[in-house]
Design a protein around this motif. Structure first.
Motif, short mmCIF file in Angstrom:
data_model
loop_
_atom_site.label_atom_id
_atom_site.label_comp_id
_atom_site.label_asym_id
_atom_site.label_seq_id
_atom_site.Cartn_x
_atom_site.Cartn_y
_atom_site.Cartn_z
N ILE A 51 0.87 -1.18 0.00
CA ILE A 51 0.00 0.00 0.00
C ILE A 51 0.91 1.23 0.00
O ILE A 51 1.62 1.49 0.97
CB ILE A 51 -0.93 0.00 1.23
N ASP A 52 0.89 1.96 -1.10
CA ASP A 52 1.81 3.09 -1.27
C ASP A 52 1.31 4.34 -0.56
O ASP A 52 0.11 4.61 -0.52
CB ASP A 52 1.98 3.41 -2.75
N ARG A 53 2.27 5.12 -0.05
CA ARG A 53 1.92 6.40 0.56
C ARG A 53 1.53 7.40 -0.51
O ARG A 53 1.94 7.30 -1.68
CB ARG A 53 3.07 6.93 1.41
N ALA A 54 0.72 8.38 -0.12
CA ALA A 54 0.29 9.42 -1.04
C ALA A 54 1.41 10.38 -1.36
O ALA A 54 2.38 10.51 -0.61
CB ALA A 54 -0.90 10.17 -0.44
N ALA A 55 1.25 11.09 -2.48
CA ALA A 55 2.24 12.10 -2.83
C ALA A 55 2.19 13.27 -1.86
O ALA A 55 3.23 13.76 -1.41
CB ALA A 55 2.01 12.58 -4.25
N LEU A 56 0.97 13.72 -1.51
CA LEU A 56 0.83 14.86 -0.60
C LEU A 56 -0.14 14.59 0.55
O LEU A 56 0.13 14.96 1.68
CB LEU A 56 0.38 16.09 -1.37
N SER A 57 -1.28 13.97 0.28
CA SER A 57 -2.29 13.80 1.31
C SER A 57 -2.19 12.41 1.93
O SER A 57 -1.25 12.12 2.66
CB SER A 57 -3.69 14.05 0.71
N GLU A 58 -3.16 11.52 1.67
CA GLU A 58 -3.13 10.19 2.28
C GLU A 58 -3.75 9.15 1.36
O GLU A 58 -4.69 9.43 0.61
CB GLU A 58 -3.86 10.20 3.63
N THR A 59 -3.18 7.97 1.41
CA THR A 59 -3.84 6.78 0.87
C THR A 59 -4.70 6.23 1.99
O THR A 59 -4.22 6.06 3.12
CB THR A 59 -2.81 5.74 0.43
N PHE A 60 -5.97 5.92 1.70
CA PHE A 60 -6.94 5.68 2.78
C PHE A 60 -7.62 4.33 2.58
O PHE A 60 -8.16 4.04 1.50
CB PHE A 60 -7.99 6.80 2.77
#
Length: 338
Positions: A216-225
């Motif tokens: 599960i990849d992290r978001a560029a700026l906000s969040e992966t949810f």
């Protein structure tokens, strides 16, 4: 354990074609599938296709739904599959877990570790990380700087939870998974692909289960949810900025490209592929190997590539199966013309 106790604990009722008070006192020592069950064991049937096996089973009792006839001592449940799941817990011990406390072979930096959390050998908990009450972390797990793990979680060996990731309560993460890896973001400059820093994070809500070798990849700026109650199978990839709703089912080898938003109670069957920047509605089902390249409305059942309404796709398959026949007719017509 008496059959009457099993019925009471799973919310069922003892009944059958030849109902007898003695059924309540049948001793049950184990649970097994319908084909391998032996006397002294209880089994279950929830799919009518296995009705024939019910006549051959050697089980002493069976969990079934109302309206299914059998001479075997039976526990009637509204949902036999749920009754089966509850019965397993009566006969199977939970997975072994480390003792509460921090193993001397763990590496724990300054942060917050609840008193009754269990940190096993060779775990690394980085600076400013938090681990909640009742959480168990198995060997060789890495918890990154500033990450937060909620209460009553269970993290199996060799899991990586990267920096700033937030994991809710009652979350299970199976071996080999990586939560918070960098998203796949690059920009081309003079023929060279240059990395876009992935400065966001991942948020995993309560009661989520993540299978083995999931990324599960992290978001560029906000969040992966990942929404509450969602269950993710093994070998799934969820790209940066993806948002998945509540109580979704994401089956094995599915891939979801970046910035796609998925609604609540949606099922993505095995090997589904979802393109980026799409909106998938609530209560949607994507059949196995479905390739989604456009938005899908609420309640849709789609299949195939490109994914379309399943009924339409069945017609396409039916027509495809007739192609050899149609081609043969065409050849005969052509010969007749010449």
């Amino acid at each position: 354990m008496k059959l009457s106790e099993i019925a009471a604990r799973i919310g069922g009722e003892i009944k059958g074609a030849a109902e007898s008070p003695s059924w309540r006192n049948i001793d049950i020592k184990n649970i097994a599938d319908i084909e391998s069950a032996e006397p002294g064991e209880i089994t279950f049937i929830s799919n009518p296709k296995y009705r024939a096996a019910l006549k051959k089973t050697r089980a002493s009792a069976v969990i079934i739904q109302s309206g299914m006839e059998t001479d075997i001592p039976s526990v009637i449940c509204r949902n036999p599959y749920l009754g089966f799941a509850k019965t397993i817990s009566l006969f199977r011990d939970p997975p072994p877990r480390p003792c509460a406390g921090i193993n001397p072979l763990a590496s724990v930096s300054e942060g917050f570790i609840a008193d009754d959390a269990a940190i096993d050998a060779f775990v690394v908990v980085s600076k400013n990380a938090k681990v909640g009450r009742g959480t168990a972390i198995m060997p060789h797990v890495f918890i990154g700087e500033g990450a937060e793990i909620g209460d009553n979680c269970f993290i199996y060996p060799n899991v990586t939870v990267r920096e700033k990731v937030k994991v809710g309560n009652n979350v299970i993460i199976h071996s080999g998974s990586v939560i918070g890896s960098d998203g796949y973001g690059y920009v081309q400059d003079e023929g060279i692909h240059k990395k876009i820093p992935q400065a966001g994070n991942v948020v995993i809500c309560d009661n989520v289960e993540i299978g083995a070798n999931v990324c599960i990849d992290r978001a560029a700026l906000s969040e992966t949810f990942i929404g509450e109650g969602t269950k993710i199978d093994n070998l799934v990839h969820i790209a940066h900025n993806v948002k998945i709703g509540k109580h979704c089912l994401i089956l094995g080898q599915t891939g979801i490209a970046g910035s796609t938003v998925i609604g609540d109670y949606t099922t993505l069957a095995s090997q589904s592929g979802i393109s980026g920047h799409l909106k998938i509605g609530n209560h949607v089902t994507v059949a196995a190997r479905g390739g989604v390249i456009k938005d899908i409305p609420d309640g849709a059942l789609v299949s195939g590539f490109p994914a379309r309404d399943h009924r339409e796709m069945l017609k396409v398959h039916a027509a495809t199966m007739r192609l050899p026949e149609i081609l043969d007719m065409f050849r005969k017509m052509k010969k007749g013309e010449t």
